[in-house]
Design an enzyme around this catalytic site. Structure first.
Site, PDB file in Angstrom:
ATOM      1  CB  SER A 128      -0.857  -0.018   1.273  1.00 57.63           C
ATOM      2  OG  SER A 128      -1.503   1.226   1.447  1.00 57.63           O
ATOM      3  CE1 TYR A 156      -3.995  -2.615   5.708  1.00 53.74           C
ATOM      4  CE2 TYR A 156      -3.331  -0.379   5.116  1.00 53.74           C
ATOM      5  CZ  TYR A 156      -3.744  -1.650   4.746  1.00 53.74           C
ATOM      6  OH  TYR A 156      -3.889  -1.952   3.415  1.00 53.74           O
ATOM      7  CE  LYS A 160      -1.641  -4.435   3.494  1.00 49.74           C
ATOM      8  NZ  LYS A 160      -2.028  -5.702   2.856  1.00 49.74           N
TER       9      LYS A 160
HETATM   10  P1  NAD Z   1     -11.210  -6.621   1.159  1.00 52.38           P
HETATM   11  O1  NAD Z   1     -11.483  -6.592   2.618  1.00 52.38           O
HETATM   12  O2  NAD Z   1     -12.347  -6.432   0.221  1.00 52.38           O
HETATM   13  O3  NAD Z   1     -10.453  -7.973   0.778  1.00 52.38           O
HETATM   14  C1  NAD Z   1      -9.657  -8.689   1.698  1.00 52.38           C
HETATM   15  C2  NAD Z   1     -10.175 -10.111   1.721  1.00 52.38           C
HETATM   16  O4  NAD Z   1      -9.392 -10.868   2.646  1.00 52.38           O
HETATM   17  C3  NAD Z   1     -11.640 -10.190   2.196  1.00 52.38           C
HETATM   18  O5  NAD Z   1     -12.386 -10.935   1.256  1.00 52.38           O
HETATM   19  C4  NAD Z   1     -11.531 -10.894   3.541  1.00 52.38           C
HETATM   20  O6  NAD Z   1     -12.677 -11.694   3.799  1.00 52.38           O
HETATM   21  C5  NAD Z   1     -10.265 -11.718   3.368  1.00 52.38           C
HETATM   22  N1  NAD Z   1      -9.623 -12.072   4.623  1.00 52.38           N
HETATM   23  C6  NAD Z   1      -9.423 -11.283   5.718  1.00 52.38           C
HETATM   24  N2  NAD Z   1      -8.804 -12.006   6.679  1.00 52.38           N
HETATM   25  C7  NAD Z   1      -8.592 -13.249   6.177  1.00 52.38           C
HETATM   26  C8  NAD Z   1      -8.005 -14.442   6.691  1.00 52.38           C
HETATM   27  N3  NAD Z   1      -7.493 -14.489   7.930  1.00 52.38           N
HETATM   28  N4  NAD Z   1      -7.970 -15.537   5.895  1.00 52.38           N
HETATM   29  C9  NAD Z   1      -8.493 -15.509   4.646  1.00 52.38           C
HETATM   30  N5  NAD Z   1      -9.078 -14.429   4.125  1.00 52.38           N
HETATM   31  C10 NAD Z   1      -9.122 -13.297   4.870  1.00 52.38           C
HETATM   32  O7  NAD Z   1     -10.069  -5.531   0.870  1.00 52.38           O
HETATM   33  P2  NAD Z   1      -9.500  -4.995  -0.502  1.00 52.38           P
HETATM   34  O8  NAD Z   1      -9.788  -3.538  -0.567  1.00 52.38           O
HETATM   35  O9  NAD Z   1      -9.874  -5.866  -1.623  1.00 52.38           O
HETATM   36  O10 NAD Z   1      -7.951  -5.136  -0.202  1.00 52.38           O
HETATM   37  C11 NAD Z   1      -7.203  -6.261  -0.654  1.00 52.38           C
HETATM   38  C12 NAD Z   1      -5.758  -6.102  -0.218  1.00 52.38           C
HETATM   39  O11 NAD Z   1      -5.241  -4.883  -0.729  1.00 52.38           O
HETATM   40  C13 NAD Z   1      -5.557  -6.042   1.293  1.00 52.38           C
HETATM   41  O12 NAD Z   1      -4.370  -6.696   1.604  1.00 52.38           O
HETATM   42  C14 NAD Z   1      -5.420  -4.554   1.568  1.00 52.38           C
HETATM   43  O13 NAD Z   1      -4.668  -4.319   2.712  1.00 52.38           O
HETATM   44  C15 NAD Z   1      -4.693  -4.106   0.322  1.00 52.38           C
HETATM   45  N6  NAD Z   1      -4.887  -2.692  -0.017  1.00 52.38           N
HETATM   46  C16 NAD Z   1      -6.141  -2.203  -0.152  1.00 52.38           C
HETATM   47  C17 NAD Z   1      -6.321  -0.857  -0.482  1.00 52.38           C
HETATM   48  C18 NAD Z   1      -7.694  -0.263  -0.575  1.00 52.38           C
HETATM   49  O14 NAD Z   1      -7.800   0.958  -0.490  1.00 52.38           O
HETATM   50  N7  NAD Z   1      -8.754  -1.038  -0.788  1.00 52.38           N
HETATM   51  C19 NAD Z   1      -5.202  -0.053  -0.714  1.00 52.38           C
HETATM   52  C20 NAD Z   1      -3.933  -0.599  -0.586  1.00 52.38           C
HETATM   53  C21 NAD Z   1      -3.789  -1.934  -0.245  1.00 52.38           C
HETATM   54  C1  WQD Z   2      -8.985   9.759   0.864  1.00 46.43           C
HETATM   55  C2  WQD Z   2      -9.044  11.254   1.142  1.00 46.43           C
HETATM   56  C3  WQD Z   2      -9.279  11.788   3.484  1.00 46.43           C
HETATM   57  C4  WQD Z   2     -13.214  10.012   4.030  1.00 46.43           C
HETATM   58  C5  WQD Z   2      -6.592   4.726   2.896  1.00 46.43           C
HETATM   59  C6  WQD Z   2      -5.539   3.983   3.632  1.00 46.43           C
HETATM   60  C7  WQD Z   2      -4.512   3.479   2.662  1.00 46.43           C
HETATM   61  C8  WQD Z   2      -5.150   2.684   1.527  1.00 46.43           C
HETATM   62  C9  WQD Z   2      -6.242   3.462   0.891  1.00 46.43           C
HETATM   63  C10 WQD Z   2      -5.198   0.416   2.242  1.00 46.43           C
HETATM   64  C11 WQD Z   2      -8.235  11.663   2.370  1.00 46.43           C
HETATM   65  C12 WQD Z   2     -10.502  12.203   2.711  1.00 46.43           C
HETATM   66  C13 WQD Z   2     -12.020  10.432   3.481  1.00 46.43           C
HETATM   67  C14 WQD Z   2     -14.171  10.979   4.427  1.00 46.43           C
HETATM   68  C15 WQD Z   2     -12.683  12.707   3.665  1.00 46.43           C
HETATM   69  N1  WQD Z   2      -5.758   1.482   2.025  1.00 46.43           N
HETATM   70  N2  WQD Z   2     -11.767  11.767   3.306  1.00 46.43           N
HETATM   71  N3  WQD Z   2     -13.867  12.298   4.220  1.00 46.43           N
HETATM   72  O1  WQD Z   2      -6.740   7.690   3.739  1.00 46.43           O
HETATM   73  O2  WQD Z   2      -5.921   8.116   1.378  1.00 46.43           O
HETATM   74  O3  WQD Z   2      -5.987   5.842   2.254  1.00 46.43           O
HETATM   75  O4  WQD Z   2      -7.165   3.887   1.886  1.00 46.43           O
HETATM   76  O5  WQD Z   2      -4.040   0.158   2.145  1.00 46.43           O
HETATM   77  O6  WQD Z   2      -3.675   2.677   3.408  1.00 46.43           O
HETATM   78  O7  WQD Z   2      -4.929   4.844   4.568  1.00 46.43           O
HETATM   79  O8  WQD Z   2      -8.094   6.927   1.724  1.00 46.43           O
HETATM   80  O9  WQD Z   2     -10.415   7.065   1.019  1.00 46.43           O
HETATM   81  O10 WQD Z   2      -9.895   7.125   3.482  1.00 46.43           O
HETATM   82  O11 WQD Z   2      -9.280   9.080   2.078  1.00 46.43           O
HETATM   83  O12 WQD Z   2     -12.482  13.921   3.524  1.00 46.43           O
HETATM   84  O13 WQD Z   2     -15.240  10.663   4.950  1.00 46.43           O
HETATM   85  O14 WQD Z   2     -10.416  11.592   1.453  1.00 46.43           O
HETATM   86  O15 WQD Z   2      -8.956  12.733   4.444  1.00 46.43           O
HETATM   87  O16 WQD Z   2      -7.686  12.916   2.096  1.00 46.43           O
HETATM   88  P1  WQD Z   2      -6.637   7.253   2.351  1.00 46.43           P
HETATM   89  P2  WQD Z   2      -9.509   7.476   2.111  1.00 46.43           P
END
Ligand code: NAD
Ligand code: WQD
Length: 355
Positions: A128, A156, A160
């Site tokens: 991330s 979190y 990562k």
């Molecule tokens: P998500 O929650 O939709 O997907 C994660 C999946 O993992 C879910 O289906 C959940 O049921 C499963 N899971 C959780 N714990 C588990 C376990 N112990 N065993 C098996 N399965 C398990 O989230 P997402 O947004 O699709 O994110 C996927 C990956 O990408 C995650 O690793 C997240 O940290 C990373 N990521 C997400 C974002 C984002 O903004 N969505 C950004 C950067 C990184």
């Molecule tokens: C985006 C922008 C907020 C909600 C997070 C995780 C990051 C990654 C992606 C997993 C920011 C603003 C948000 C609201 C707002 N996930 N905001 N009002 O914080 O950039 O990233 O998700 O890895 O690790 O930290 O994403 O969508 O929460 O926020 O004003 O109700 O929107 O302040 O500037 P963020 P976000």
């Protein structure tokens, strides 16, 4: 390409399901494991509706090594793993940090051990942009290249960072291993068909799904966290990437690992274009066709001014580039939320299936 099996952990989740769809469409055989903590198997039915194929599915917890062993034993054709399964709520990670370390770090170590036992040597990992923390602290690092020093600011993000280190060290100790550390920026959007999108089981935390809830009347307004940042309108800047572009980045990374065997390497997956919170409110309001109500409140703890990628390394080395515009991200998200107010808990509208 010889057909090989890819194991996708967390494959019923948001990004995992879109990546599974792209893998199937690219001709890979796919085995999905997920414990359904934050997702439902209905995602796999939607994949089948779209591409006519469905992955093999097991309800497995990545923290359970013997369950993982069973899956690898049943599928000796697995040659690579894409690892999404994790807990991902930034705020919650400060409340129950040990649970985050157990699932995210512990689960990955289990997975690597079992892969090792079965001679599977390619891992694509969901990292991330959050690993960078506040990149504005470092001169010349906005937008953010992969060589920017990392320094996550919450548990979190630290899970990562630790997982990246575990994979890096394992690849160094085992030179025939390959690891792709994919640092995603802010994913959004849905499938243009309107039948597949993000459907978390709890309350969303991210800006785009929250805006979706405002648009369908499930929330009164969006709270804008701070308008006193150093940006063109005072709100914070992020790099919003369509989930389909992001999913395609995984196929590009997987191909890189399988064909070029690069060892362990980090790649940013972003568009390279920054948008402020107000830019997003405006763009999504346009997709919806009405102004969405908002209220400016104080900054959210831990937020940073700017997380925008330099995606050059992925563009050049993975031959991958984000293609979709912010407008498409917003339009696709709106089509998904407006047609599926209950997410996967309701059948998709017939007219979308017939389209
Ligand atoms: P998500 O929650 O939709 O997907 C994660 C999946 O993992 C879910 O289906 C959940 O049921 C499963 N899971 C959780 N714990 C588990 C376990 N112990 N065993 C098996 N399965 C398990 O989230 P997402 O947004 O699709 O994110 C996927 C990956 O990408 C995650 O690793 C997240 O940290 C990373 N990521 C997400 C974002 C984002 O903004 N969505 C950004 C950067 C990184
Ligand atoms: C985006 C922008 C907020 C909600 C997070 C995780 C990051 C990654 C992606 C997993 C920011 C603003 C948000 C609201 C707002 N996930 N905001 N009002 O914080 O950039 O990233 O998700 O890895 O690790 O930290 O994403 O969508 O929460 O926020 O004003 O109700 O929107 O302040 O500037 P963020 P976000």
């Amino acid at each position: 390409m010889s057909t090989k099996t890819v194991l996708v952990t967390g494959g019923t989740g948001y990004i995992g399901s879109f990546t599974t769809l792209e893998l199937l469409a690219a001709g890979y055989d796919v085995v999905v494991i997920d414990n359904l903590y934050n997702s439902s198997v209905e995602a796999l039915n939607r994949i089948e509706l779209i591409c006519g194929k469905k992955p093999t599915f097991y309800n497995v917890d990545v923290c359970n090594e013997s369950q993982l062993e069973e899956v690898f034993s049943k599928h000796p054709g697995i040659d690579s793993v894409i690892h999404f399964a994790a807990l991902k709520a930034v705020g919650e990670s400060s409340e129950i940090p040990t649970e985050y370390y157990r699932v995210n770090v512990g689960g990955t170590i289990n997975l690597i051990r079992v892969m090792h036992n079965h001679g599977v040597k390619n891992i694509v990992f969901s990292s991330s942009a959050t690993v960078y923390g506040d990149a504005t602290k470092h001169e010349g690092m906005i937008p953010i290249p992969e060589h920017c020093p990392i320094g996550p600011t919450n548990p979190y993000g630290r899970t990562k960072m630790m997982i990246e280190m575990v994979i890096q060290d394992h690849c160094e100790a085992n030179p025939d291993w390959n690891g792709a550390l994919l640092r995603y920026f802010n994913p959004g959007g849905a499938h243009p068909s309107g039948i597949m999108g993000e459907d978390p089981l709890g309350d969303p935390y991210n800006l785009l799904p929250l805006l979706g809830q405002v648009a369908v009347g499930r929330r009164e307004k969006i709270k804008v966290f701070g308008d006193d940042y150093d940006s063109h309108d005072g709100t914070a800047i992020r790099d919003y990437i369509h989930v389909i572009d992001l999913a395609k980045g995984h196929i590009a990374a997987l191909d890189k690992l399988r064909n070029d065997k690069p060892g362990c390497r980090a790649w940013n997956l972003g568009t390279g274009k920054g948008s402020t919170v107000f830019d997003i409110v405006k763009a999504f309001s346009k997709a919806v066709g009405k102004d969405l109500p908002y209220e400016v409140v104080g900054r959210r703890k831990g937020d940073v001014l700017n997380l925008t990628a330099v995606p050059k390394r992925a563009n050049e080395e993975l031959h991958w580039k984000a293609e979709k515009s912010l407008e498409e991200t917003c339009n696709d998200l709106w089509k998904w939320v407006s047609n599926n107010p209950q997410g996967y808990r309701q059948a998709p509208p017939k007219e979308l299936l017939d389209a």
